[in-house]
Enzyme design. Sequence first.
Site, mmCIF file in Angstrom:
data_model
loop_
_atom_site.group_PDB
_atom_site.id
_atom_site.type_symbol
_atom_site.label_atom_id
_atom_site.label_comp_id
_atom_site.label_asym_id
_atom_site.label_seq_id
_atom_site.Cartn_x
_atom_site.Cartn_y
_atom_site.Cartn_z
ATOM 1 N N GLN A 31 35.489 36.225 37.828
ATOM 2 C CA GLN A 31 36.686 35.904 37.221
ATOM 3 C C GLN A 31 37.320 37.299 36.758
ATOM 4 O OE1 GLN A 31 38.100 33.309 37.526
ATOM 5 N NE2 GLN A 31 36.613 31.790 38.093
ATOM 6 N N LYS A 57 39.128 33.345 45.375
ATOM 7 C CA LYS A 57 39.872 33.458 44.124
ATOM 8 C C LYS A 57 40.585 34.351 43.706
ATOM 9 C CE LYS A 57 35.432 31.396 41.819
ATOM 10 N NZ LYS A 57 35.646 30.215 41.392
ATOM 11 N N ASP A 98 28.394 39.096 37.237
ATOM 12 C CA ASP A 98 29.049 38.066 38.043
ATOM 13 C C ASP A 98 30.632 38.305 37.730
ATOM 14 O OD1 ASP A 98 30.722 35.827 38.584
ATOM 15 O OD2 ASP A 98 29.435 34.363 37.663
ATOM 16 N N CYS A 133 31.184 23.908 36.062
ATOM 17 C CA CYS A 133 29.932 24.726 36.409
ATOM 18 C C CYS A 133 29.199 25.395 35.178
ATOM 19 C CB CYS A 133 30.087 25.421 37.634
ATOM 20 S SG CYS A 133 30.679 24.421 39.152
ATOM 21 N N HIS A 158 28.066 30.926 34.347
ATOM 22 C CA HIS A 158 28.367 29.969 35.373
ATOM 23 C C HIS A 158 26.955 29.510 35.764
ATOM 24 C CE1 HIS A 158 29.619 28.315 39.311
ATOM 25 N NE2 HIS A 158 31.016 28.180 38.964
HETATM 26 C C1 LIG Z 1 32.306 32.835 36.418
HETATM 27 C C2 LIG Z 1 32.339 32.187 37.895
HETATM 28 N N1 LIG Z 1 30.981 32.548 38.626
HETATM 29 C C3 LIG Z 1 30.634 32.254 39.839
HETATM 30 C C4 LIG Z 1 31.571 31.028 40.390
HETATM 31 C C5 LIG Z 1 31.151 30.774 41.775
HETATM 32 O O1 LIG Z 1 31.999 31.257 42.700
HETATM 33 P P1 LIG Z 1 32.009 30.463 44.244
HETATM 34 O O2 LIG Z 1 31.978 28.970 44.092
HETATM 35 O O3 LIG Z 1 33.139 31.250 44.849
HETATM 36 O O4 LIG Z 1 30.611 31.068 44.920
HETATM 37 C C6 LIG Z 1 32.578 30.864 39.816
HETATM 38 C C7 LIG Z 1 33.620 29.919 40.373
HETATM 39 O O5 LIG Z 1 34.226 29.060 39.853
HETATM 40 C C8 LIG Z 1 32.968 31.336 38.572
HETATM 41 O O6 LIG Z 1 34.060 31.110 37.968
#
Ligand SMILES: Cc1ncc(COP(=O)(O)O)c(C=O)c1O
Length: 415
Positions: free
Chosen positions: A209, A232, A206, A372, A131
């Site tokens: 998910q 989430k 990260d 993203c 991401h």
């Molecule tokens: C894999 C992953 N990393 C990071 C993020 C970023 O999360 P946030 O927007 O809650 O900061 C997301 C959100 O879609 C994500 O799916």
Amino acid sequence: MMAKFWGKSGNIKEEILKDFPIFKRKINGKRLIYLDSTATSQKPIQVLDVIYDFYSKVNSNVHRGIYRLSEEATEAYEKSREKVRKFINAASIREVVFTKGATESLNMVAMSWGLQNIKKDDNIVLTIMEHHSNMLPWRRVARLKKAKVYYIPITSDGFLDLSYLDKIKDAQVLAVTHVSNVLGTINPIRELAKWIHEKGGIIVVDGAQSTPHMPVDIKQLNVDFFAFSGHKMLGPTGIGVLYGREKILEETEPFLLGGEMIKKVSMNDEEWSDLPWKFEAGTPNFVGAVALGMAIDYLKSLGMFWVRKHEKKLTKYAIELLSKIPSIKIYGPLDVNYRGGVVSFTMNNVHPHDIATLLDEDGIAIRSGHHCAQPLHEYLGVAATARASFYIYNWEEDIEALYSSLLKIHKMFNE
Ligand SMILES: Cc1ncc(COP(=O)(O)O)c(C=O)c1O
């Protein structure tokens, strides 16, 4: 929250759905079928009640006042931290930092540990499926420090191509997602941690998910940093977590400076607070943290093994049904043992935004775009994908509704 005895009525589905007020809504006169939990989850009434109750009865700033309300607020905030610690099996609350969300957590690691430790010609290893939030901060560090960036590629079936690692002799940091928000791939974090630790580097994971969808055990994964977002996983927006290994956090200068989370400031010097508060400058989102604690209670009452099992079943069913539509291409591993509850796909002759718009007419909410993860889409050779994702409040009939609407769209554009 009292531990719920799920299935008491003999209908666990109805019991869960009853807790989520949003499902009373109709979209275009149809039942709402929410298939975008990867972007953000819906919230149960228990979490919504905590937010209302906290603001109505306890509201006052934390770690500041010495009056009753402030003490109660501080106690509730710290109780939530302990819930998070237990939920991810971290060794100590000193390792659990509250942030705004996964993006802020990951940026904090790069802008604090990264700028402090990365030097010219160091190697930063990322993956092509990251991401943007776990990619762009490291690219900035690399630019500022003149370090090099490498991307682990993926195989044709959506796994990380680990043979690429043999080419990298030396690395200081490996930043990798636990579960891809596009491909759904579950990455072998423990193995990757071993690889980077043998090189003397650190691993930044990260967990945006994975944490909402499966049991996460920090000690077992053996990671140095781990980030996730409350919104989430049934919690509110604006609250997230950064786990950091205690020894590393101790040696790392905080990124956010100011506020009360500092012991002493003189004209020329400052002494940081103890862990984890040294990383929480400014008024934290204490209401969000308390509500996240309730979200964790809710998930724990179902059990994270149940959550994973439930999503595996739905994902398997979705892959099975969508594979019947000849114009659809599904991305990522097809074996649900290696995949989270997210199914990204394209359909011949229809742009993903058009798929999402047409599904919306049937009350079905999915995501479309690059999610993203634009470099991943570039790598896959598509500008965008459509993405359906599942959570505890989805059931087989949601997948069937998705299938029949997609079949209709297929017939419109491909027959
Ligand atoms: C894999 C992953 N990393 C990071 C993020 C970023 O999360 P946030 O927007 O809650 O900061 C997301 C959100 O879609 C994500 O799916």
